[in-house]
Motif scaffolding. Sequence first.
Motif, mmCIF file in Angstrom:
data_model
loop_
_atom_site.group_PDB
_atom_site.id
_atom_site.type_symbol
_atom_site.label_atom_id
_atom_site.label_comp_id
_atom_site.label_asym_id
_atom_site.label_seq_id
_atom_site.Cartn_x
_atom_site.Cartn_y
_atom_site.Cartn_z
ATOM 1 N N THR A 281 -3.390 -53.862 12.592
ATOM 2 C CA THR A 281 -2.718 -52.719 12.316
ATOM 3 C C THR A 281 -2.423 -51.767 11.500
ATOM 4 N N LEU B 14 4.307 -49.864 18.065
ATOM 5 C CA LEU B 14 4.185 -50.110 16.634
ATOM 6 C C LEU B 14 2.995 -49.551 15.052
ATOM 7 N N ASP C 186 8.354 -46.313 14.503
ATOM 8 C CA ASP C 186 8.248 -48.067 14.949
ATOM 9 C C ASP C 186 9.793 -48.225 15.206
ATOM 10 N N SER D 121 4.195 -53.841 12.638
ATOM 11 C CA SER D 121 3.654 -54.279 13.037
ATOM 12 C C SER D 121 2.900 -55.248 13.124
ATOM 13 N N LYS E 160 -0.222 -49.667 17.772
ATOM 14 C CA LYS E 160 -0.063 -50.504 18.843
ATOM 15 C C LYS E 160 1.713 -50.820 19.023
#
Length: 418
Positions: free
Chosen positions: A153, A144, A187, A148, A141
């Motif tokens: 998520t 990430l 990320d 997140s 998402k």
Amino acid sequence: MVNKERYESAKAIYGELGIDTDAAIARLKDIPVSLHCWQGDDVTGFDHDGPLTGGIQTTGNYPGKARTPDELMEDMDKAISLMPGKKKLNLHACYAIFEDGEYADRDKLEPKHFAKWVEFAKARNMGIDFNPTFFSHDKVKDGLTLSSPDEGTRKFWIEHGKACIRISNYFAKETGVPCVMNIWTGDGYKDIPADRMGPRMRYKDSIEQILSEPYDKNQVKPCVESKVFGIGVESYTVGSAEFTLSFAATHEGCLPLMDNGHYHPTEVVSDKIPALLCYYPEIALHITRPVRWDSDHVLLFDDETREMAKEIVRCEALGRVYMALDYFDASINRVSAWVIGFRSWQKALLNALCTPNALFKKLQDENRLTELMVLQEEIKTYPFGDIWAEYCRQCGVQEDKKWFEEIVSYEKEVLVKR
């Protein structure tokens, strides 16, 4: 002069420096190196049809890409037949094999989805290493996963990590070889973030939750891998070197994993290896060849590759460093890419084992630095190729210049027909 005569001559030359080349060859035969499955199909895997995302990118469109598990295993077998030395198999979670129309999302993966890989590995006397796949999925998402701000998520990816712990335990139990399970995510943020600490605290908590899943700590070796930046996350990476080193140092049983493409171009992992070995009982490596950045070029027998191997050997750390290859090039024959990279790392290890490390250390400690430089330069032109050829002969594989003929035939008979 036949090869055996050339080897005996080279053996005598190295012997003048106190190097036992027979012992070096015998030692190398017992050092496992993990071979990554994702070179054969450009990191696509078998659990999704979409493009690569999450900082992963493969360039090139050479014919013959593996499209199915059977094709990938066939290509790996061809590559393995041309590689001397001991191998492990390195898998990503996205290489789960589903049968009879079954499908399980990544948070629901089970050992049974990798049973064919276990069968493959056991038939070839190989252990298995493993990597959760935190990319190329619609649950990534806004770029990430474990960091997140969205709890749903994070929960999905934490459950994926826990599933991978269970699968790693299964691999180790089935093969009888410890499984290195590496946690890496892409990320981060493309531009300057407003909050750097928050994502890292969420990342820390997520990894801790993953590692709370029960596993045999003698058989599963969890790692955390850092990165300086990636495609789409040029300004900030959550899992930086400082973060992952600190996490591994403060969580018993967790290893730091260094990928030598994940640093600034002026940094070298060869210098970091002995630094980490001062503090960590074990470390792990993903070995590649960065060009400017983490471009995952095929490993070559170049200066830094040789220096990394030298540090492992001179630190007497062959039993403390888990070594795995990690590159993916779709611009050349993919099977050749596997073979070139694996043979390059084998050459680097053999070269390190044929280096008079004790003598060189003595010269350094006695401040005989001129003599040290002279010998370090002169040994570069020693007949190492003859030692390598003997190693290949003893391992039953083709020596240099000859193995590529088999690749050419395989490409004509198999790859171009796909």
